[in-house]
Design a protein around this motif. Structure first.
Motif, PDB file in Angstrom:
ATOM      1  N   MET A   1       0.823  -1.198   0.000  1.00 19.64           N
ATOM      2  CA  MET A   1       0.000   0.000   0.000  1.00 19.64           C
ATOM      3  C   MET A   1       0.864   1.259   0.000  1.00 19.64           C
ATOM      4  O   MET A   1       0.624   2.173  -0.744  1.00 19.64           O
ATOM      5  CB  MET A   1      -0.918  -0.041   1.220  1.00 19.64           C
ATOM      6  CG  MET A   1      -1.822   1.141   1.372  1.00 19.64           C
ATOM      7  SD  MET A   1      -3.067   1.144   0.097  1.00 19.64           S
ATOM      8  CE  MET A   1      -3.598   2.808   0.160  1.00 19.64           C
TER       9      MET A   1
ATOM     10  N   GLU B   1      -7.303   1.760   9.138  1.00 18.47           N
ATOM     11  CA  GLU B   1      -8.407   0.892   8.730  1.00 18.47           C
ATOM     12  C   GLU B   1      -9.668   1.720   8.496  1.00 18.47           C
ATOM     13  O   GLU B   1     -10.373   1.526   7.503  1.00 18.47           O
ATOM     14  CB  GLU B   1      -8.651  -0.170   9.798  1.00 18.47           C
ATOM     15  CG  GLU B   1      -9.790  -1.105   9.469  1.00 18.47           C
ATOM     16  CD  GLU B   1     -10.036  -2.148  10.557  1.00 18.47           C
ATOM     17  OE1 GLU B   1     -10.629  -3.192  10.219  1.00 18.47           O
ATOM     18  OE2 GLU B   1      -9.662  -1.912  11.727  1.00 18.47           O
TER      19      GLU B   1
ATOM     20  N   SER C   1      -9.497   3.866   5.305  1.00 21.71           N
ATOM     21  CA  SER C   1      -9.584   3.076   4.073  1.00 21.71           C
ATOM     22  C   SER C   1     -10.888   2.297   3.977  1.00 21.71           C
ATOM     23  O   SER C   1     -11.044   1.466   3.087  1.00 21.71           O
ATOM     24  CB  SER C   1      -8.404   2.101   3.978  1.00 21.71           C
ATOM     25  OG  SER C   1      -8.537   1.072   4.941  1.00 21.71           O
TER      26      SER C   1
ATOM     27  N   TYR D   1      -7.722  -1.585   3.973  1.00 28.99           N
ATOM     28  CA  TYR D   1      -6.306  -1.759   4.293  1.00 28.99           C
ATOM     29  C   TYR D   1      -6.133  -1.699   5.804  1.00 28.99           C
ATOM     30  O   TYR D   1      -6.538  -0.727   6.440  1.00 28.99           O
ATOM     31  CB  TYR D   1      -5.452  -0.676   3.621  1.00 28.99           C
ATOM     32  CG  TYR D   1      -3.993  -0.716   4.008  1.00 28.99           C
ATOM     33  CD1 TYR D   1      -3.216  -1.848   3.757  1.00 28.99           C
ATOM     34  CD2 TYR D   1      -3.388   0.366   4.619  1.00 28.99           C
ATOM     35  CE1 TYR D   1      -1.875  -1.887   4.124  1.00 28.99           C
ATOM     36  CE2 TYR D   1      -2.040   0.336   4.980  1.00 28.99           C
ATOM     37  CZ  TYR D   1      -1.300  -0.793   4.732  1.00 28.99           C
ATOM     38  OH  TYR D   1       0.027  -0.828   5.081  1.00 28.99           O
TER      39      TYR D   1
ATOM     40  N   PRO E   1      -2.940  -2.190   8.217  1.00 27.38           N
ATOM     41  CA  PRO E   1      -1.510  -2.491   8.322  1.00 27.38           C
ATOM     42  C   PRO E   1      -1.232  -3.416   9.498  1.00 27.38           C
ATOM     43  O   PRO E   1      -1.918  -3.373  10.518  1.00 27.38           O
ATOM     44  CB  PRO E   1      -0.867  -1.118   8.525  1.00 27.38           C
ATOM     45  CG  PRO E   1      -1.958  -0.265   9.060  1.00 27.38           C
ATOM     46  CD  PRO E   1      -3.239  -0.802   8.525  1.00 27.38           C
TER      47      PRO E   1
ATOM     48  N   LEU F   1      -5.937   6.745   0.672  1.00 24.12           N
ATOM     49  CA  LEU F   1      -6.625   5.872   1.631  1.00 24.12           C
ATOM     50  C   LEU F   1      -8.140   6.028   1.527  1.00 24.12           C
ATOM     51  O   LEU F   1      -8.883   5.044   1.532  1.00 24.12           O
ATOM     52  CB  LEU F   1      -6.184   6.192   3.058  1.00 24.12           C
ATOM     53  CG  LEU F   1      -4.892   5.566   3.539  1.00 24.12           C
ATOM     54  CD1 LEU F   1      -4.508   6.122   4.905  1.00 24.12           C
ATOM     55  CD2 LEU F   1      -5.006   4.058   3.599  1.00 24.12           C
TER      56      LEU F   1
ATOM     57  N   LEU G   1      -9.496   4.435  -1.574  1.00 25.35           N
ATOM     58  CA  LEU G   1      -9.545   2.986  -1.400  1.00 25.35           C
ATOM     59  C   LEU G   1     -10.819   2.588  -0.671  1.00 25.35           C
ATOM     60  O   LEU G   1     -11.495   1.636  -1.047  1.00 25.35           O
ATOM     61  CB  LEU G   1      -8.305   2.519  -0.632  1.00 25.35           C
ATOM     62  CG  LEU G   1      -8.107   1.029  -0.446  1.00 25.35           C
ATOM     63  CD1 LEU G   1      -7.944   0.332  -1.788  1.00 25.35           C
ATOM     64  CD2 LEU G   1      -6.877   0.785   0.430  1.00 25.35           C
TER      65      LEU G   1
END
Length: 151
Positions: free
Chosen positions: A1, A30, A33, A37, A39, A93, A96
């Motif tokens: 990402m 989170e 996005s 996504y 992490p 982000l 997305l």
């Protein structure tokens, strides 16, 4: 990402917005996005350590075992220098997340495709009565009205 430098900027921006610990940062990304996504801790915590070593963030007093970090003056200056890049990364982000929301309409597209196939199967041979054609058209019209009224 993200490459390492990009993730550092995103984390620094999130910490500048409000002091956070690692888990908060994971959840914030989170949320930005739309859940697309998330992490891993194995990416977040080393990046936090690097930001701390660079002097961009510093640990704050906090209750419990979690280390909470706040941005330093040097970190704020770094963010200001890279404001356009930070804005682009946050926009990435959010885009997305928006894409994920659009992609969640897949069950509706699947159902519409199934309806189309069922109608074509049933009426493609030309053996259905005119009354049946009107009944199916009325069912589809009724459903369309119900969908339009959804709030």
């Amino acid at each position: 990402m993200f490459d390492g430098g990009e993730l550092r900027l995103v984390l620094l921006k999130l910490i500048a917005d409000e002091p956070r610990h690692g888990y908060d940062l994971i959840r914030a990304i989170e949320a930005l996005s739309g859940g697309a996504y998330v992490p891993s801790p194995g990416v977040i915590y080393p990046t936090i350590t690097l930001l701390d070593e660079m002097g961009f963030i510093e640990e704050q007093q906090s209750e419990g075992a979690k280390k909470r970090f706040a941005v330093t003056e040097a970190g704020q200056a770094h963010l200001s220098e890279h404001a356009d890049r930070v804005a682009a990364l946050l926009a990435r982000l959010q885009a997305l997340g928006e894409h994920r929301q659009r992609a969640d309409a897949a069950p509706i597209r699947r159902a519409m495709s199934g309806l189309k196939m069922a109608v074509m199967e049933r009426f493609g041979g030309g053996d259905a009565s005119q009354e049946m054609v009107h009944q199916v058209a009325a069912m589809i019209d009724d459903l369309a009205q119900k969908v339009e009224r959804l709030k």
